[in-house]
Scaffold this motif. Structure first.
Motif, PDB file in Angstrom:
ATOM      1  N   LEU A  16       0.813  -1.224   0.000  1.00 34.10           N
ATOM      2  CA  LEU A  16       0.000   0.000   0.000  1.00 34.10           C
ATOM      3  C   LEU A  16       0.848   1.276   0.000  1.00 34.10           C
ATOM      4  O   LEU A  16       0.647   2.135  -0.859  1.00 34.10           O
ATOM      5  CB  LEU A  16      -0.953   0.004   1.193  1.00 34.10           C
ATOM      6  N   GLN A  28      -5.783   3.404   7.940  1.00 31.83           N
ATOM      7  CA  GLN A  28      -6.028   3.215   6.513  1.00 31.83           C
ATOM      8  C   GLN A  28      -5.666   1.791   6.091  1.00 31.83           C
ATOM      9  O   GLN A  28      -6.381   1.174   5.304  1.00 31.83           O
ATOM     10  CB  GLN A  28      -5.218   4.222   5.691  1.00 31.83           C
ATOM     11  N   PHE A  32      -8.459  -0.809   4.721  1.00 31.48           N
ATOM     12  CA  PHE A  32      -8.281  -1.518   3.460  1.00 31.48           C
ATOM     13  C   PHE A  32      -8.364  -3.022   3.688  1.00 31.48           C
ATOM     14  O   PHE A  32      -9.009  -3.746   2.926  1.00 31.48           O
ATOM     15  CB  PHE A  32      -6.934  -1.153   2.822  1.00 31.48           C
ATOM     16  N   CYS A  64      -2.906  -6.894   7.309  1.00 31.39           N
ATOM     17  CA  CYS A  64      -2.777  -5.788   6.362  1.00 31.39           C
ATOM     18  C   CYS A  64      -2.228  -4.549   7.066  1.00 31.39           C
ATOM     19  O   CYS A  64      -1.376  -3.847   6.527  1.00 31.39           O
ATOM     20  CB  CYS A  64      -4.128  -5.516   5.715  1.00 31.39           C
TER      21      CYS A  64
END
Length: 81
Positions: A16, A28, A32, A64
């Motif tokens: 990312l 964030q 995601f 993530c």
């Protein structure tokens, strides 16, 4: 099993910050991961392939987020910021 769920979206989180060429905030990366993992779990539910489990969404999102944390560190090393 939980460890492998964390590892599943770790590479996506790692990429990312590198794809967007800016530091990603932890929320964030988590957001995601939640959206992407929820999509995977919903596909499993509707297509009757695998099990729909909320803990998979949590563990994938955590992976993530951790990946984006490491990606932020790598971005800082590459760009020297």
């Amino acid at each position: 099993e939980n460890f492998f769920n964390i590892l599943m979206l770790f590479p996506a989180g790692f990429l990312l910050p590198l794809v967007f060429a800016r530091k990603m905030k932890l929320y964030q990366g988590l957001l995601f991961g939640m959206v992407f993992s929820s999509g995977i779990e919903l596909l499993q539910l509707f297509l009757c392939r695998g099990l729909f489990e909320f803990d998979d969404i949590i563990h994938n999102s955590l992976g993530c987020m951790l990946g984006s944390l490491l990606g932020n560190r790598m971005l800082r090393l590459v760009h020297g910021k």
